[in-house]
Design an enzyme around this catalytic site. Sequence first.
Site, mmCIF file in Angstrom:
data_model
loop_
_atom_site.group_PDB
_atom_site.id
_atom_site.type_symbol
_atom_site.label_atom_id
_atom_site.label_comp_id
_atom_site.label_asym_id
_atom_site.label_seq_id
_atom_site.Cartn_x
_atom_site.Cartn_y
_atom_site.Cartn_z
ATOM 1 N N GLU A 1 -11.061 1.164 7.969
ATOM 2 C CA GLU A 1 -12.127 -0.038 7.957
ATOM 3 C C GLU A 1 -12.622 -0.120 9.311
ATOM 4 O O GLU A 1 -13.852 -0.351 9.360
ATOM 5 C CB GLU A 1 -11.397 -1.212 7.642
ATOM 6 C CG GLU A 1 -10.935 -1.470 6.287
ATOM 7 C CD GLU A 1 -12.388 -1.681 5.490
ATOM 8 O OE1 GLU A 1 -13.131 -2.486 5.933
ATOM 9 O OE2 GLU A 1 -12.480 -1.154 4.334
ATOM 10 N N CYS B 1 -6.763 6.465 -3.332
ATOM 11 C CA CYS B 1 -7.364 5.268 -2.630
ATOM 12 C C CYS B 1 -8.760 5.610 -2.155
ATOM 13 O O CYS B 1 -8.893 6.864 -1.763
ATOM 14 C CB CYS B 1 -6.333 4.798 -1.537
ATOM 15 S SG CYS B 1 -7.302 3.496 -0.684
ATOM 16 N N CYS C 1 -12.360 1.050 -6.779
ATOM 17 C CA CYS C 1 -10.967 0.682 -6.021
ATOM 18 C C CYS C 1 -9.858 0.998 -6.763
ATOM 19 O O CYS C 1 -9.680 0.415 -7.903
ATOM 20 C CB CYS C 1 -10.985 -0.748 -5.472
ATOM 21 S SG CYS C 1 -9.363 -1.311 -4.643
ATOM 22 N N ASP D 1 -15.338 -2.825 -3.955
ATOM 23 C CA ASP D 1 -14.091 -2.366 -3.466
ATOM 24 C C ASP D 1 -13.687 -3.571 -2.247
ATOM 25 O O ASP D 1 -14.333 -4.306 -2.132
ATOM 26 C CB ASP D 1 -14.104 -1.022 -2.651
ATOM 27 C CG ASP D 1 -12.874 -0.550 -1.848
ATOM 28 O OD1 ASP D 1 -11.872 -0.581 -2.755
ATOM 29 O OD2 ASP D 1 -13.092 0.040 -0.698
ATOM 30 N N SER D 2 -12.399 -3.380 -2.009
ATOM 31 C CA SER D 2 -11.979 -4.322 -0.902
ATOM 32 C C SER D 2 -12.576 -4.212 0.242
ATOM 33 O O SER D 2 -12.686 -5.106 1.137
ATOM 34 C CB SER D 2 -10.510 -4.024 -0.633
ATOM 35 O OG SER D 2 -10.144 -2.768 -0.103
ATOM 36 N N HIS E 1 -10.555 4.840 -0.097
ATOM 37 C CA HIS E 1 -10.805 4.781 1.421
ATOM 38 C C HIS E 1 -10.500 6.394 1.961
ATOM 39 O O HIS E 1 -10.855 6.779 2.966
ATOM 40 C CB HIS E 1 -9.695 3.750 2.350
ATOM 41 C CG HIS E 1 -10.371 2.502 2.317
ATOM 42 N ND1 HIS E 1 -10.358 1.514 1.204
ATOM 43 C CD2 HIS E 1 -10.814 1.730 3.310
ATOM 44 C CE1 HIS E 1 -10.778 0.536 1.603
ATOM 45 N NE2 HIS E 1 -11.091 0.511 2.762
HETATM 46 N N1 DGL Z 1 -9.888 1.429 -1.484
HETATM 47 C C1 DGL Z 1 -8.798 0.658 -2.139
HETATM 48 C C2 DGL Z 1 -8.178 1.632 -3.378
HETATM 49 O O1 DGL Z 1 -8.886 2.581 -3.723
HETATM 50 C C3 DGL Z 1 -8.015 -0.352 -1.729
HETATM 51 C C4 DGL Z 1 -7.356 -0.132 -0.403
HETATM 52 C C5 DGL Z 1 -6.882 -1.480 -0.020
HETATM 53 O O2 DGL Z 1 -7.625 -2.473 0.202
HETATM 54 O O3 DGL Z 1 -5.619 -1.721 0.193
HETATM 55 O O4 DGL Z 1 -7.103 1.486 -3.650
#
Ligand code: DGL
Length: 276
Positions: free
Chosen positions: A156, A188, A77, A14-15, A190
């Site tokens: 984050e 997302c 992600c 993931d990011s 996150h």
């Molecule tokens: N966790 C991410 C997703 O599912 C990426 C969030 C990001 O880095 O903008 O989209």
Amino acid sequence: MNNHLSENLVGIFDSGIGGLSVLHEIYDMLPFQPLFYIADQIHVPYGKRQMSEIKDFSFAITDFLAAKGARVIVVACNTASAAALKDLRTEYPQLTFVGMEPAVKPATQKTHTGIVGVLATPATFQGKLYHTLVEKFASNVKILTHTCPGLVELIESGETTSQSTKLILQRALLPMIEKGADTIVLGCTHFPFVIPTIKHIVGPNVTVIDPSPAIAKRVSFLLNELDLIKRYPHESCVTFSTTGKPESFKRVIYSLIGTDTSPIPLRWKSGKLTHI
Ligand code: DGL
């Protein structure tokens, strides 16, 4: 983790910390499976970047995980899945990918009001994957969307219940609820970390869909098909790594999923991901 190549290894990326919501579910289902998690925190958030850039990151991360022996890779992600999943499957036919997509289909089956809210990053909403899902499954449903600017960055930094986090979520969710949405899709990875805050805002009559358990089931199914399930204890089973700061990643991993670990630092060099 030792340096032996392990084809049982499942790569997850993931990011940033978002994919930990997926890793956590996979770990619960497959506690002996070796997992290698990469958080590309030097580049977080992906959601505001160009698709081509996110695709380059995803390819380089895949090269790194494949070099470790991983045959199954979870693109944990939604944004990277939107930017790269289709091409990853074409370019690496020897690997099996599990990607994320906003759970629009299950939401259309759950909603009673016919109004669904989707929270995801700008890049996810721009991607073809999302538009195909909406065309295919949501023709009879009204979809309301929001990108929650700034929320990924707050999560984050471990701010899952702060006032700023609440404000962003209120701004996104209250108009959806006023318009009649009874189902909210977390598009997302996150966002599952702020489910308690979301539930507090939307109340008990709204369904919140977190796709992570379904993704873990899919990973387990595919590993089983490939005969790659590890059924017995394995030393250093889960490895965490980051292109950002290992110390702060360590703290966030502990606070979000309760694992005390020492993440490995990784770095980008000429477009490739390497150990330091
Ligand atoms: N966790 C991410 C997703 O599912 C990426 C969030 C990001 O880095 O903008 O989209």
